[in-house]
Design a protein around this motif. Structure first.
Motif, PDB file in Angstrom:
ATOM      1  N   ARG A  79       0.914  -1.140  -0.011  1.00 59.23           N
ATOM      2  CA  ARG A  79       0.030   0.152  -0.069  1.00 59.23           C
ATOM      3  C   ARG A  79       0.905   1.264   0.035  1.00 59.23           C
ATOM      4  O   ARG A  79       0.540   2.118  -0.661  1.00 59.23           O
ATOM      5  CB  ARG A  79      -0.855   0.051   1.224  1.00 59.23           C
ATOM      6  N   GLN A  80       1.969   1.186   0.868  1.00 54.37           N
ATOM      7  CA  GLN A  80       2.848   2.277   0.984  1.00 54.37           C
ATOM      8  C   GLN A  80       3.398   2.578  -0.483  1.00 54.37           C
ATOM      9  O   GLN A  80       3.701   3.963  -0.730  1.00 54.37           O
ATOM     10  CB  GLN A  80       3.988   2.062   1.858  1.00 54.37           C
ATOM     11  N   GLU A  81       3.967   1.590  -1.202  1.00 60.51           N
ATOM     12  CA  GLU A  81       4.503   1.700  -2.429  1.00 60.51           C
ATOM     13  C   GLU A  81       3.672   2.410  -3.386  1.00 60.51           C
ATOM     14  O   GLU A  81       4.257   3.128  -4.389  1.00 60.51           O
ATOM     15  CB  GLU A  81       5.178   0.467  -3.022  1.00 60.51           C
ATOM     16  N   ILE A  82       2.448   2.243  -3.306  1.00 62.58           N
ATOM     17  CA  ILE A  82       1.504   3.061  -4.483  1.00 62.58           C
ATOM     18  C   ILE A  82       0.674   4.014  -3.990  1.00 62.58           C
ATOM     19  O   ILE A  82      -0.077   4.698  -4.427  1.00 62.58           O
ATOM     20  CB  ILE A  82       0.509   1.865  -5.028  1.00 62.58           C
TER      21      ILE A  82
END
Length: 314
Positions: free
Chosen positions: A80-83
């Motif tokens: 989630r953090q990566e997107i």
């Protein structure tokens, strides 16, 4: 007569000619499957690694799922953090409830490895402590000892066994000072180390009432149940096998009968589970050594075999 045979032969020839193509196709599909499987494994190596170690442990099915749940939550949060999606940094401080010898320390050590592999902890080492390591002899001494211990555990796990002992002694006891120092560190440094408190279930429940801030700071609470007789026997047999010994049928039967009796007569509250079985196995090996001193036969089978008389059971 010839036409049916010719037709049959043609069908046979067609089958033979198609086999290489079919085998090649199957080979390609198998290779693609293996490549996909390998990619999935490589993407989750920390989970594969800890599951391999957990599978060596007897029982603990609930905990094995618990570990997968924690891993999944951390992994998906990272995705989630990566997107650019919102993520929350949940504290990973834990409480382990259960009797001695149920695998709490072993599990804490494995979690340190997992969290290091997932870059949650910078070191992943385990610092084991008890009341004497935290509580000092005068005012202010306890806070300093506790802070020093937390510093040693930075980047890893601080594991405090029999943590409820910090709450024994009333208001004037320095154990309360240690608890207050731990609570403050859990808030100020909640992502630089993980605190795991362990102890008997009822005592730990009473311990949580010692400080109003304690219950909310342990979002992960795990119950370690006592082993069944069959699980204890499996633990014992694994220990024997790992040490390259074997038990006779009479020997293993004697051990099982004894474990059933101990659990029935003494209750589980005073039973040390896997640790108790380990002590029995090690004592049996020592008694076997003494027995073999008196015997002339030292062949491989004799050196490996534990007899019923080698088990000295109280």
């Amino acid at each position: 007569m010839n036409e049916p045979m010719t037709a049959k032969n043609k069908r046979q020839i067609n089958i033979v000619l198609n086999q290489p193509a079919e085998k090649e196709k199957e080979k390609e599909e198998s290779q693609l499957f293996q490549e996909k499987k390998l990619t999935e494994i490589e993407g989750h190596l920390p989970l594969v690694k800890i599951e391999k170690e957990l599978n060596k442990l007897v029982g603990m099915d609930d905990f094995k799922y618990f570990v997968k749940e924690i891993y999944a939550w951390l992994y998906i949060n990272k995705c989630r953090q990566e997107i650019g999606l919102k993520t929350e940094k949940q504290a990973l401080h834990m409480m382990f409830k259960g009797n001695p010898g149920t695998g709490k320390t072993t599990v804490a050590r494995l979690l340190g490895v997992l969290f290091h592999d997932m870059n949650v902890l910078s070191k992943g080492h385990l610092i084991e402590a008890e009341r004497a390591d935290l509580v000092g002899e005068y005012i202010g001494h306890t806070a300093q000892k506790t802070r020093d211990l937390i510093k040693k555990a930075s980047g890893g796990i601080l594991f405090i066994d029999e943590a409820y002992s910090l709450g024994r002694g009333g208001e004037k006891d320095f154990g309360k000072e240690a608890v207050d120092t731990l609570v403050k560190a859990m808030e100020d440094q909640q992502h630089s180390f993980i605190l795991i408190l362990a102890g008997y279930s009822q005592e730990m429940d009473r311990f949580l009432k010692l400080n109003p801030g304690l219950p909310s700071r342990f979002p992960l609470i795990m119950q370690f149940p006592d082993y069944t007789v069959d699980e204890l026997m499996e633990i014992g047999m694994r220990m024997v096998e790992e040490r390259e010994y074997i038990m006779t049928k009479e020997c293993s039967w004697k051990l099982k009968q004894h474990l059933q009796k101990v659990i029935l007569e003494h209750g589980k509250s005073s039973f040390s589970n896997g640790r108790y079985v380990r002590n029995i196995v090690e004592k049996a090996i020592r008694r076997q050594s003494v027995r073999l001193l008196k015997e002339l036969r030292h062949d491989k089978k004799t050196l490996m075999t534990l007899l019923s008389d080698d088990l000295l059971l109280d």
